[in-house]
Design an enzyme around this catalytic site. Sequence first.
Site, PDB file in Angstrom:
ATOM      1  N   ASN A   1       2.641  -3.763  -5.428  1.00  0.00           N
ATOM      2  CA  ASN A   1       2.270  -2.392  -5.049  1.00  0.00           C
ATOM      3  C   ASN A   1       3.385  -1.379  -5.245  1.00  0.00           C
ATOM      4  O   ASN A   1       3.136  -0.192  -5.309  1.00  0.00           O
ATOM      5  CB  ASN A   1       1.780  -2.355  -3.594  1.00  0.00           C
ATOM      6  CG  ASN A   1       2.703  -3.068  -2.647  1.00  0.00           C
ATOM      7  OD1 ASN A   1       2.986  -4.254  -2.823  1.00  0.00           O
ATOM      8  ND2 ASN A   1       3.204  -2.375  -1.651  1.00  0.00           N
TER       9      ASN A   1
ATOM     10  N   CYS B   1       2.450   1.493   3.898  1.00  0.00           N
ATOM     11  CA  CYS B   1       2.538   0.935   5.242  1.00  0.00           C
ATOM     12  C   CYS B   1       3.945   1.002   5.795  1.00  0.00           C
ATOM     13  O   CYS B   1       4.143   0.932   6.989  1.00  0.00           O
ATOM     14  CB  CYS B   1       2.075  -0.510   5.224  1.00  0.00           C
ATOM     15  SG  CYS B   1       0.627  -0.698   4.226  1.00  0.00           S
TER      16      CYS B   1
HETATM   17  N1  PLP Z   1      -1.861  -5.735  -0.412  1.00  0.00           N
HETATM   18  C1  PLP Z   1      -1.382  -4.793  -1.250  1.00  0.00           C
HETATM   19  C2  PLP Z   1      -0.804  -5.212  -2.554  1.00  0.00           C
HETATM   20  C3  PLP Z   1      -1.441  -3.454  -0.883  1.00  0.00           C
HETATM   21  O1  PLP Z   1      -0.952  -2.526  -1.720  1.00  0.00           O
HETATM   22  C4  PLP Z   1      -1.990  -3.096   0.369  1.00  0.00           C
HETATM   23  C5  PLP Z   1      -2.000  -1.681   0.800  1.00  0.00           C
HETATM   24  O2  PLP Z   1      -1.132  -0.907   0.467  1.00  0.00           O
HETATM   25  C6  PLP Z   1      -2.478  -4.133   1.198  1.00  0.00           C
HETATM   26  C7  PLP Z   1      -2.389  -5.421   0.773  1.00  0.00           C
HETATM   27  C8  PLP Z   1      -3.054  -3.841   2.549  1.00  0.00           C
HETATM   28  O3  PLP Z   1      -4.152  -3.039   2.471  1.00  0.00           O
HETATM   29  P1  PLP Z   1      -4.743  -2.328   3.782  1.00  0.00           P
HETATM   30  O4  PLP Z   1      -3.642  -1.555   4.409  1.00  0.00           O
HETATM   31  O5  PLP Z   1      -5.794  -1.480   3.242  1.00  0.00           O
HETATM   32  O6  PLP Z   1      -5.218  -3.381   4.692  1.00  0.00           O
END
Ligand code: PLP
Length: 388
Positions: free
Chosen positions: A162, A336
Amino acid sequence: MNFFNNNKNEGIYLDYAATTPVSERARKAMEAYFSNNFANPSSLHIPGQKAEASLDELREEAANILGASWKEIIFVPSATYSINLAIRGAVKAKKKILKEAPHIVTTNIEHSAVLNTCRDLEKEGVDVTYVPVSKEGFVSVLDIQNAMKKNTVLVSVMYVNNEIGTVQPIKEIAEVLKDFPAYLHVDAVQAANYLGINATDLGVDMMTLSSHKIYGPKGAALLYKKENVEISPIVTGGDQERKLSSGTENMPCIAGFVEALKEIEELKPREPEQILALRKIFIDRVLNNGKNIGLNGSNEQRVPNNINIYFKNISSEALIPLFDAEKVYVSGGSACTSRTPEPSHVIKAIGREEYAKNSIRVSLGRETSKEDIERAADVFIKISKEHN
Ligand code: PLP
């Protein structure tokens, strides 16, 4: 359609990896479920049966896109929930039959949903190996293979990172893991817009997808789980979703999510190419004209919409307000964690410790125009010259 109602004076949104606006198609698909087909799909009466039939249909549509059977789709509220269900659920199920502590293999560039779940499980005695990545941000299939132990119950690897957008060799990992009893879970949250998500083609046992990263609403995600894969529920309640995700299904969001899934599949033949062309313009312009800045991760081997730029002498915390003042909305890390001024574990993992606090993610999306990208690049250049 533009997320700021076509009013470019509102600014340029370049944080599609954090979340996307809801597409017109997804929004329309949700409407029927607010006040018309609103009943609880678990209710026995006729309106309940109608809602259940709609849910079955949506599940079937999602399954078709993933090359799966309807039984293999578990709708959940978020990708974080899905990841917890895959990891904790597998550990919980295997603990019942293993004599020793279960072992998990993952990488050191996973999203916090994976890393913090693994860290939490370590406190309960679960053994975790965090496989390092190369300087370009790739995990080696051999390193995964070498990390396997006889008590390994799960391997969890992200399809696309990400922060730096690198694409991991999921098919190859799945191939190697055929010789092991461990399950392979793939966090495909950042991959779905651009790469193949047919779970059968990929050869994965479990896969997480999220609605709000693919132009669907927040509040829906799914865990693909191959039929023979055994996991235990992590939440107790009404036993919805084949007993694996208790809680009344969020029908409007599931409907919007599935519509968004169909839409991204239809757009895959052209959208990634268009976004890639814009990314090239941005990178060339910024790297050729900026001062004391550079690119984190590989120039080529990343998803089309991801750019990650380091500034040698200025922190991302200081940079975000400067970009805000220019109405260019970028990210100082993953969504996050971006409010916590922690150095990025991903930038550290690729050996760029010195830039772990100084990196900015630019993520393009469906509404990004050439004009947006050129202006945003000029803002990067300006800030790099004025603040370095
Ligand atoms: N995994 C990846 C690679 C992400 O980019 C994200 C969110 O940024 C998540 C998991 C978690 O997603 P969520 O916050 O929508 O639960």
